[in-house]
Design a protein around this motif. Sequence first.
Motif, PDB file in Angstrom:
ATOM      1  N   ASN A 192       0.089   4.978   1.318  1.00 15.15           N
ATOM      2  CA  ASN A 192       1.486   5.371   1.509  1.00 15.15           C
ATOM      3  C   ASN A 192       2.376   4.261   2.057  1.00 15.15           C
ATOM      4  N   ASP A 193       1.805   3.335   2.839  1.00 22.05           N
ATOM      5  CA  ASP A 193       2.625   2.283   3.437  1.00 22.05           C
ATOM      6  C   ASP A 193       3.041   1.224   2.424  1.00 22.05           C
ATOM      7  N   ILE A 194       2.505   1.304   1.209  1.00 22.45           N
ATOM      8  CA  ILE A 194       2.931   0.382   0.146  1.00 22.45           C
ATOM      9  C   ILE A 194       4.353   0.689  -0.310  1.00 22.45           C
ATOM     10  N   GLN A 195       4.744   1.968  -0.241  1.00 21.49           N
ATOM     11  CA  GLN A 195       5.987   2.411  -0.868  1.00 21.49           C
ATOM     12  C   GLN A 195       7.214   1.660  -0.379  1.00 21.49           C
ATOM     13  N   GLN A 196       7.457   1.684   0.937  1.00 19.46           N
ATOM     14  CA  GLN A 196       8.671   1.077   1.466  1.00 19.46           C
ATOM     15  C   GLN A 196       8.659  -0.430   1.297  1.00 19.46           C
ATOM     16  N   ALA A 197       7.489  -1.045   1.495  1.00 24.07           N
ATOM     17  CA  ALA A 197       7.400  -2.496   1.343  1.00 24.07           C
ATOM     18  C   ALA A 197       7.711  -2.903  -0.095  1.00 24.07           C
ATOM     19  N   ALA A 198       7.177  -2.156  -1.056  1.00 20.28           N
ATOM     20  CA  ALA A 198       7.437  -2.484  -2.459  1.00 20.28           C
ATOM     21  C   ALA A 198       8.912  -2.319  -2.794  1.00 20.28           C
ATOM     22  N   ASN A 199       9.567  -1.346  -2.190  1.00 25.39           N
ATOM     23  CA  ASN A 199      11.002  -1.167  -2.409  1.00 25.39           C
ATOM     24  C   ASN A 199      11.816  -2.253  -1.725  1.00 25.39           C
ATOM     25  N   ASP A 200      11.356  -2.705  -0.556  1.00 24.43           N
ATOM     26  CA  ASP A 200      12.077  -3.746   0.182  1.00 24.43           C
ATOM     27  C   ASP A 200      11.867  -5.132  -0.402  1.00 24.43           C
ATOM     28  N   PHE A 201      10.762  -5.318  -1.152  1.00 23.86           N
ATOM     29  CA  PHE A 201      10.461  -6.613  -1.766  1.00 23.86           C
ATOM     30  C   PHE A 201      10.244  -6.429  -3.270  1.00 23.86           C
ATOM     31  N   PRO A 202      11.312  -6.115  -4.006  1.00 27.49           N
ATOM     32  CA  PRO A 202      11.161  -5.819  -5.442  1.00 27.49           C
ATOM     33  C   PRO A 202      10.692  -7.012  -6.265  1.00 27.49           C
ATOM     34  N   GLU A 203      10.850  -8.228  -5.741  1.00 25.83           N
ATOM     35  CA  GLU A 203      10.411  -9.413  -6.475  1.00 25.83           C
ATOM     36  C   GLU A 203       8.936  -9.726  -6.243  1.00 25.83           C
ATOM     37  N   LEU A 204       8.280  -8.946  -5.372  1.00 30.82           N
ATOM     38  CA  LEU A 204       6.863  -9.120  -5.072  1.00 30.82           C
ATOM     39  C   LEU A 204       6.068  -7.996  -5.731  1.00 30.82           C
ATOM     40  N   ASN A 205       4.920  -8.326  -6.301  1.00 31.74           N
ATOM     41  CA  ASN A 205       4.056  -7.326  -6.923  1.00 31.74           C
ATOM     42  C   ASN A 205       2.940  -6.932  -5.958  1.00 31.74           C
ATOM     43  N   PHE A 206       2.703  -5.634  -5.830  1.00 31.99           N
ATOM     44  CA  PHE A 206       1.711  -5.083  -4.913  1.00 31.99           C
ATOM     45  C   PHE A 206       0.589  -4.442  -5.737  1.00 31.99           C
ATOM     46  N   VAL A 207      -0.624  -4.954  -5.596  1.00 33.47           N
ATOM     47  CA  VAL A 207      -1.766  -4.433  -6.335  1.00 33.47           C
ATOM     48  C   VAL A 207      -2.633  -3.594  -5.405  1.00 33.47           C
ATOM     49  N   ILE A 208      -2.867  -2.341  -5.776  1.00 33.09           N
ATOM     50  CA  ILE A 208      -3.730  -1.442  -5.009  1.00 33.09           C
ATOM     51  C   ILE A 208      -5.087  -1.379  -5.692  1.00 33.09           C
ATOM     52  N   HIS A 209      -6.145  -1.659  -4.939  1.00 35.58           N
ATOM     53  CA  HIS A 209      -7.485  -1.675  -5.505  1.00 35.58           C
ATOM     54  C   HIS A 209      -8.179  -0.312  -5.391  1.00 35.58           C
ATOM     55  N   HIS A 210      -9.152  -0.108  -6.262  1.00 34.53           N
ATOM     56  CA  HIS A 210     -10.049   1.053  -6.258  1.00 34.53           C
ATOM     57  C   HIS A 210      -9.324   2.368  -6.534  1.00 34.53           C
ATOM     58  N   LEU A 211      -8.103   2.282  -7.093  1.00 32.91           N
ATOM     59  CA  LEU A 211      -7.251   3.470  -7.268  1.00 32.91           C
ATOM     60  C   LEU A 211      -7.060   4.209  -5.943  1.00 32.91           C
ATOM     61  N   GLY A 212      -7.269   3.476  -4.819  1.00 38.61           N
ATOM     62  CA  GLY A 212      -7.080   4.080  -3.508  1.00 38.61           C
ATOM     63  C   GLY A 212      -8.063   5.182  -3.176  1.00 38.61           C
ATOM     64  N   ASP A 213      -9.167   5.279  -3.887  1.00 38.69           N
ATOM     65  CA  ASP A 213     -10.146   6.352  -3.713  1.00 38.69           C
ATOM     66  C   ASP A 213     -10.531   6.534  -2.240  1.00 38.69           C
ATOM     67  N   PRO A 214     -10.377   7.744  -1.662  1.00 41.07           N
ATOM     68  CA  PRO A 214     -10.176   9.048  -2.301  1.00 41.07           C
ATOM     69  C   PRO A 214      -8.719   9.476  -2.465  1.00 41.07           C
ATOM     70  N   TYR A 215      -7.781   8.582  -2.194  1.00 41.48           N
ATOM     71  CA  TYR A 215      -6.365   8.944  -2.296  1.00 41.48           C
ATOM     72  C   TYR A 215      -5.832   8.608  -3.689  1.00 41.48           C
ATOM     73  N   ILE A 216      -6.522   9.107  -4.694  1.00 36.96           N
ATOM     74  CA  ILE A 216      -6.236   8.720  -6.066  1.00 36.96           C
ATOM     75  C   ILE A 216      -4.897   9.270  -6.535  1.00 36.96           C
TER      76      ILE A 216
END
Length: 336
Positions: A192-216
């Motif tokens: 969940n903490d990826i959301q705001q950071a990705a919005n605040d840094f639109p020129e940066l790409n955020f890769v989440i590994h493992h599909l966040g399992d178990p938070y798929i």
Amino acid sequence: MKDGMFVFDNVVHMFDNTMKNTTPTGVQIAQNILGMAKIFSSPKLPANPDFLGSEISVEEAHRILFVDSDTDMAMAQTVPLFGWWKDGFSPARRQYDLKKAYPDKVLFCGGVDPLFQGVEGACNEMTRQAEEWGAVSFKFYQAHANSLNWRVDDRAIAYPMWERALSLGVKTVQFHKGVPFGSECMEAMRPNDIQQAANDFPELNFVIHHLGDPYIDETISIAARTPNVWLSLSAWINVYPIMPREALMRLGKALMYVGPDRLLYGSEAFVWPAVQGYIDLFAELEMPEDLMDGYGFPAITRETKRKIFGENFARLMGVDVAAFLEKKYGHDTRHD
């Protein structure tokens, strides 16, 4: 190449589980990781029998990836877990060693931790890894023992690192989410903490590994609504041999809501060293009709496989696939 498809492995780890690098607690964590790997193993796709107490050589890594498999390129990813390993589970120096030995085939992903190195220290180490070792991405692990953790959207701790990455020309940062190794608090491993950071840094790409399992579901929802969030299928392919239906459900959701253009193939070598077996498995993958009819999941087409196998990650990393293949084979073999 696999059947004319460019294979770019998003994540391989040059681990160091030698006694000189592993703390007493780290030995138990390494055993936990190996135990998990054995659970998600089959006779044809076993866990690494030499995982404990050892480190893989660059020559052996090259053989597994580029001699005994159809892998064209790979990214060696740092695992900056300093609480359990003195220099990290997969130290930056070892990932750089693989990249240095085979610079035409391997990209180096660095890694730091602001809780163990301090924010300024982490930023300075990012600069060193980029300028001296050619890091083109950075990997982060946020949750540690005794509830120690930090957030991707923390303006004081995390944002200086995202600013530093951009100042270095690095436009991709990657995160281990879910999949606990030991006594980490699960709440700290949510995406969940990826959301705001990705919005605040639109020129940066955020890769989440493992599909966040178990938070798929949460992970897929975030990526579906946030165009600079990408999903690595690392560890996903490794669970397929023993739970194919569950794995297909996960992939089906990702394809339905995110689409095939921001999904990345990763083998998780060398916890599981049978890299070619996973390549063969993904190349032959099909979505069962009952899952398409019952859930609306799209078919897994050749174009989908081609994108996920390597062309998506090449685009993200700025790799010219046609130029790479012409240098390696003398022409662009995708059209053979």
